[in-house]
Design a protein around this motif. Structure first.
Motif, short mmCIF file in Angstrom:
data_model
loop_
_atom_site.label_atom_id
_atom_site.label_comp_id
_atom_site.label_asym_id
_atom_site.label_seq_id
_atom_site.Cartn_x
_atom_site.Cartn_y
_atom_site.Cartn_z
N VAL A 1 -9.73 7.04 -4.00
CA VAL A 1 -11.47 7.56 -3.27
C VAL A 1 -12.23 8.90 -3.75
O VAL A 1 -12.69 9.34 -4.00
N TYR A 2 -10.93 9.90 -3.93
CA TYR A 2 -10.63 11.26 -3.79
C TYR A 2 -10.10 11.58 -5.68
O TYR A 2 -10.47 12.60 -5.46
N SER A 3 -10.73 10.79 -6.29
CA SER A 3 -10.57 11.55 -7.92
C SER A 3 -11.21 10.60 -8.46
O SER A 3 -10.89 8.94 -8.40
N ASN A 4 -12.38 10.98 -9.82
CA ASN A 4 -13.21 9.90 -10.66
C ASN A 4 -12.44 9.63 -11.53
O ASN A 4 -12.89 8.85 -12.23
N ASN A 5 -11.08 10.06 -11.34
CA ASN A 5 -10.31 9.82 -13.04
C ASN A 5 -9.47 8.17 -13.26
O ASN A 5 -8.90 8.30 -11.82
N ASN B 1 -3.33 18.72 -16.77
CA ASN B 1 -3.28 18.74 -15.84
C ASN B 1 -3.18 17.66 -14.91
O ASN B 1 -3.86 17.13 -13.34
N TYR B 2 -3.01 16.92 -15.55
CA TYR B 2 -3.36 15.02 -14.88
C TYR B 2 -2.77 14.63 -14.72
O TYR B 2 -1.94 13.11 -15.41
N VAL B 3 -0.93 14.92 -14.18
CA VAL B 3 0.05 14.41 -13.56
C VAL B 3 -0.06 13.84 -12.35
O VAL B 3 -0.38 13.91 -11.47
#
Lengths: 110, 122
Positions: free
Chosen positions: B101-105, A33-35
């Motif tokens: 900012v709102y994701s560590n990926n 779910n990384y779209v």
């Protein structure tokens, strides 16, 4: 890893809704779910529009929404406005520290 | 305000080398994964490479693996891309991008620079 498949073009009249598809495989879109989705106006840098399939970063209008079913993700733009005319790119994490983009869709506001 | 300013692009012969830089400001640079994304003339986006905030992890697209190196100088808030054995197909605008900012990926690109053009031609 192969690029994700997007239609080269899409169009709609002001106020209408348009949906852009992005098709991958079970190794990318179907598996995570990384779209994400990016908007790019001519001669400009891309802009971050959607992440984790359907989340909107701060400042992105709620006219933009994302979804996913199986190996296909979609971006829907509701209430089309002239400034929405741009290229749109999807991307997906593909496992093994790999990332793949779609070929891009040119959205025309008629 | 986040600012990313790329430099170092230009014309280089096939087989040559080039080093791109990206000067960052407006955020705590060492806390964010950074990436390079390129766009060939008239074509779509292609992810090139990413590096974690501490520089302990790096990731590369298959198309550049073994030829490109990504690094960062957290003391000077600068990201680098060392490109060796350049080919005609490496011709593109190279964008520097920052994790949101709102994701560590690392595979999301929340902020982008304006890009620097690399042309590989004899």
């Amino acid at each position: 890893q192969s690029a994700l498949t997007q239609p080269p073009s899409a169009s709609g009249s002001p106020g209408q809704s348009v949906t852009i598809s992005c098709t991958g495989t079970s190794s990318d879109i179907g598996g995570y779910n990384y779209v994400s989705w990016y908007q790019q106006h001519p001669g400009k840098a891309p802009k971050f529009m959607i992440y984790e399939v359907s989340k909107r970063p701060s400042g992105v209008p709620d006219r933009f929404s994302g979804s996913k079913s199986g190996n296909t993700a979609s971006l829907t733009v509701s209430g089309l406005q002239a400034e929405d005319e741009a290229d749109y790119y999807c991307s997906s994490y593909g496992g093994s520290n790999n990332l793949v983009f779609g070929g891009g869709t040119k959205l025309t506001v008629l | 305000e986040v600012q990313l300013l790329e430099s170092g692009g230009g014309l280089v012969q096939p087989g040559g080398s080039l080093r791109l830089s990206c000067a960052a400001s407006g955020f705590s640079f060492s806390n964010y994964a950074m990436s390079w994304v390129r766009q060939a003339p008239g074509k779509g986006l292609e992810w090139v490479a990413s590096v974690s905030g501490s520089a302990s992890n790096t990731f590369f697209a298959d198309s550049v693996k073994g030829r490109f190196t990504i690094s960062r100088d957290n003391s000077n808030d600068t990201l680098f891309l060392q490109m060796n054995s350049l080919r005609a197909e490496d011709t593109a605008v190279y964008y520097c991008a920052k994790r949101p900012v709102y994701s560590n990926n690392w595979y999301y690109f929340g902020s982008w620079g304006q890009g620097t053009l690399v042309t590989v031609s004899s």
